[in-house]
Design an enzyme around this catalytic site. Sequence first.
Site, PDB file in Angstrom:
ATOM      1  N   SER A   1       0.854  -0.920  -0.281  1.00 55.29           N
ATOM      2  CA  SER A   1       0.219   0.280  -0.134  1.00 55.29           C
ATOM      3  C   SER A   1       0.512   1.099  -0.173  1.00 55.29           C
ATOM      4  CB  SER A   1      -0.858   0.033   1.299  1.00 55.29           C
ATOM      5  OG  SER A   1      -1.804  -1.203   0.661  1.00 55.29           O
TER       6      SER A   1
ATOM      7  N   ASN B   1      -5.528  -7.827  -2.405  1.00 64.03           N
ATOM      8  CA  ASN B   1      -5.533  -8.887  -1.153  1.00 64.03           C
ATOM      9  C   ASN B   1      -4.101  -7.354  -1.005  1.00 64.03           C
ATOM     10  OD1 ASN B   1      -6.897 -11.000  -1.368  1.00 64.03           O
ATOM     11  ND2 ASN B   1      -5.408 -11.959  -2.535  1.00 64.03           N
ATOM     12  N   TYR B   2      -2.918  -6.896  -1.113  1.00 64.68           N
ATOM     13  CA  TYR B   2      -2.956  -6.095  -0.337  1.00 64.68           C
ATOM     14  C   TYR B   2      -2.709  -4.313  -0.160  1.00 64.68           C
ATOM     15  CZ  TYR B   2      -0.762 -10.662   0.776  1.00 64.68           C
ATOM     16  OH  TYR B   2      -0.264 -11.781   1.008  1.00 64.68           O
ATOM     17  N   ILE B   3      -2.670  -4.355  -1.060  1.00 66.36           N
ATOM     18  CA  ILE B   3      -3.087  -2.494  -2.017  1.00 66.36           C
ATOM     19  C   ILE B   3      -4.671  -1.869  -1.531  1.00 66.36           C
ATOM     20  CG2 ILE B   3      -3.484  -0.803  -3.384  1.00 66.36           C
ATOM     21  CD1 ILE B   3      -1.097  -2.179  -5.365  1.00 66.36           C
TER      22      ILE B   3
ATOM     23  N   SER C   1      -2.096  -8.383  -5.206  1.00 68.17           N
ATOM     24  CA  SER C   1      -1.779  -7.517  -4.200  1.00 68.17           C
ATOM     25  C   SER C   1      -2.769  -6.085  -4.929  1.00 68.17           C
ATOM     26  CB  SER C   1      -0.100  -6.567  -5.298  1.00 68.17           C
ATOM     27  OG  SER C   1      -0.470  -6.323  -6.963  1.00 68.17           O
TER      28      SER C   1
END
Length: 898
Positions: A644, A853-855, A850
């Site tokens: 992020s 799930n992650y950004i 990404s």
Amino acid sequence: MRFERRLIRPRNLVSNEKISPAEDARLDKSLPNDKAMAPGISIRNGPVEDAMDVDEPVTNGHKRKSRPSISKPTYKDDSGSEDDQPLAKRTKTNGNNNAASDSDDAPLKSKKMPPSYKETALPDTSSDDDTPLNVKLSKKKSAIEKAAAKEAQQIRAKDAKTKAKKVVKDESDDDDKPIAKSRPSNGAASHAKRKSNGVKKEESDSDAPIKKTKAAPKKAKATTASNKKVKAKTETPDVEDEEKFAWWNAESMGDGSIKWHTLEHNGVIFPPEYEPMPKHVKMRYDGEPIDLSIEAEEVASFWVHLIITNSVDNLNKPQFRENFFNDFKDYVKKYGATTKDGKKVTFTSLEKCDFQPMVDYLGPLHEARKNKSKEEKAAIKKAKDEAEAPYLHCIWDGRKELLGNPRVEPPGLFRGRGEHPKTGKVKTRVYPEQVTINIGKDAKVPTPPAGHKWGKVVHEQGATWVAMWKENINGAHKYVMLAANSAIKGMSDMKKFEKARELKKHIDKIRKDYTKDLKSELSADRQRATAMYFIDKLALRAGNEKDAENEAETVGCCSLKFEHITLTPPNKVTFDFLGKDSIRYHETSEVDPQIFKNLKIFKKPPKGEGDDIFDRLSTTQLNKHLTSYMPGLTAKVFRTYNASYTMSQELKKLDKDPRARGTIAEKVKLYNDANREVAILCNHKRSVGAAHESQMAKLGDKIKGIKYQNWRMKKMILDLDKTQRKKLGAAFFERDEDLTDEWIKEHQEWLVEQERVKITKKFEKENEKRKADKEKPHPEKELKERLRALKDLEAKFKKENKDNKVEAEGRSPTVEKFIASIEKNEDRIKTIELQAADRDGNKEVALGTSKINYIDPRLSVVFCKKFDVPIEKIFSKTLRDKFNWAIQTVEDNEDWEF
């Protein structure tokens, strides 16, 4: 257990072992002096063979006893895998035989195509620089970390300043109060201060976790009208539609214990029972027909299905074949299989099993289902949807919430991902007696299928699942949860990203501390610091210990073993292990010299194959250490934070990028470029798909097809007005060099064939409609009559090629209309070129991992708002539903920052 094993160690491996200065000095001599290469940069070219490899087998010295371990996994097969070669050097394929195929179905058939896009249509973006992209990004990664440290210091300074002002303001307010209401005496004040310890909440902060910002002490004083409305709806028996509940505006997202007060649902959807084959359909064993029990026949049908669907990858995989046959033998032994004369049969070899009679029976049924008409398939789907409709939702605290997947998985053969050791085993049928139902105490318990009963009925208000059962392959529990766009799932996502935002305040101190501990005298501290380096810099997962007998030997950072790491001087580390979901992680990274030095120490004798690299560290210990910096901080938060924060820095740069004021396609490509760099830095990679080359070739041919249209329209302009050659210039009318005579002829043949398909499909569709309306269908001779137009088209193309002239076409053709169409086509070409460059750049990078799930999704929403990009270009319908909370919370705030 892991803890018990660590208590039994040779004397030189006790937990408080210190590393001597002499050992440090000896290893320092082998370290490189050149530290220009930034640490943590992954190199895809694999391990470098070196005669000085420090991992040569140790034959002398006492080797400590280690726990049982699965030997190092073998990734090669008899066909000679190219997995150990760099992607750039692997044999290119046309899709007919590629181990990297993303599908278990039959390989794609190659089609004859015009010359490749690499030679013609697509712009040449190649260069002589063979440096991997992730190495090029090393300096950028270092700059991002410096920016993060600076920002963390600024945030803490701002927080301290805010709190100081608050204290001064409170004291000033006390001075203005009447004497009777002013502060108590010193003793009373100190007593009051002690009494408030542990109760006073942290002051509100825009960067604080959502739980802290929402749970302020003033919460109980007043309730907003909107919150009263939400509360009132929850307490009434009426069902509130799930789309109307804006939980992100609610006063609190819960205290983590009670998730619901009322819960109603209709249970789960079970797969249909197995339908036995006719008695004359029998498999053969060693040439003799066999009567199988229904249970054994069902298992045999799983294998037959693979044959029918041509799943050669599984049919030919030794582990898959072995596991299937072992389970099939057990079913035959348990439930029975006999010959014609009633003798019991014992199966000893899969090669002696002949399933062809079953294939001959089930194959046509499979084809018949595939070949049903559109109307028949629609009717079947409608009936299925109507039957499943009551099970798709639940009533959660008075709100109608969509369930994620209320279907019990049907029996079949376990595939697994990667090199899973249990691939091919039989997934048994799940019955209601194995299912636990979670429902409200006052709600009606769902009715189980006839003749069955539920295993358990519970009322766990702290759980977010509505049904649960245990599968037989890995002994894991399967849950029916709420859908991704539900309030509970949304709250979980939002808390995850808020925790990552909170890490911004502490990241510089954490990195400074673990960098210092890399040289600690205590080996336990060095191991913890080295593991944190891998988690932070290389995006490795923390990892948990596995039961080697029941689970795949997948590992993470804390559970790395001796054989999973190879050291190549001066500072290269090659990782080779099975990661999450049994996906092989095989990367070589250039690391900080001190990391290389530590790994030498952690691998020194008497350690050997099967021993842990970090034998003084567990995931629990690591996470406990991380909570000393920030409540709730765990190793997995680093992946979310790094993704992020990196994305936020990349998107900030777009404010000064002139391309961000271009077309929608250009803006989307800029977003994907930023997302790609995040994926590379966070190690979200994938194998190049088998169909990538053919897909790129199709895009190239599509571009040349549009250029061909433009060239014909330019000829039509000259047909209308020859003076336009002088007005527009001779260069305007020149044929693009990509359009060779050979390609034009091939393309014209393709256009004729496309027209043939178009005419035939239209004819068939008309006949289907006439049949549905009970009218007489068109005769075949009418189709032949329509297809005669193709001969005229062929003759037309032949004449154009010979005369080098094209007659103007269309209604009322004019020069102005043709020029406008040409300009429109030029824009289309630019858009396709951008798409092609984007797709080619993503061939080895998994952007979805990404982004999903992650950004932080709010970053993507802010990007769309700021640069006028439709959210549909970034998020699919499913993701828009999942991240609706993000879309709504920053809808009117373009300045929101991670």
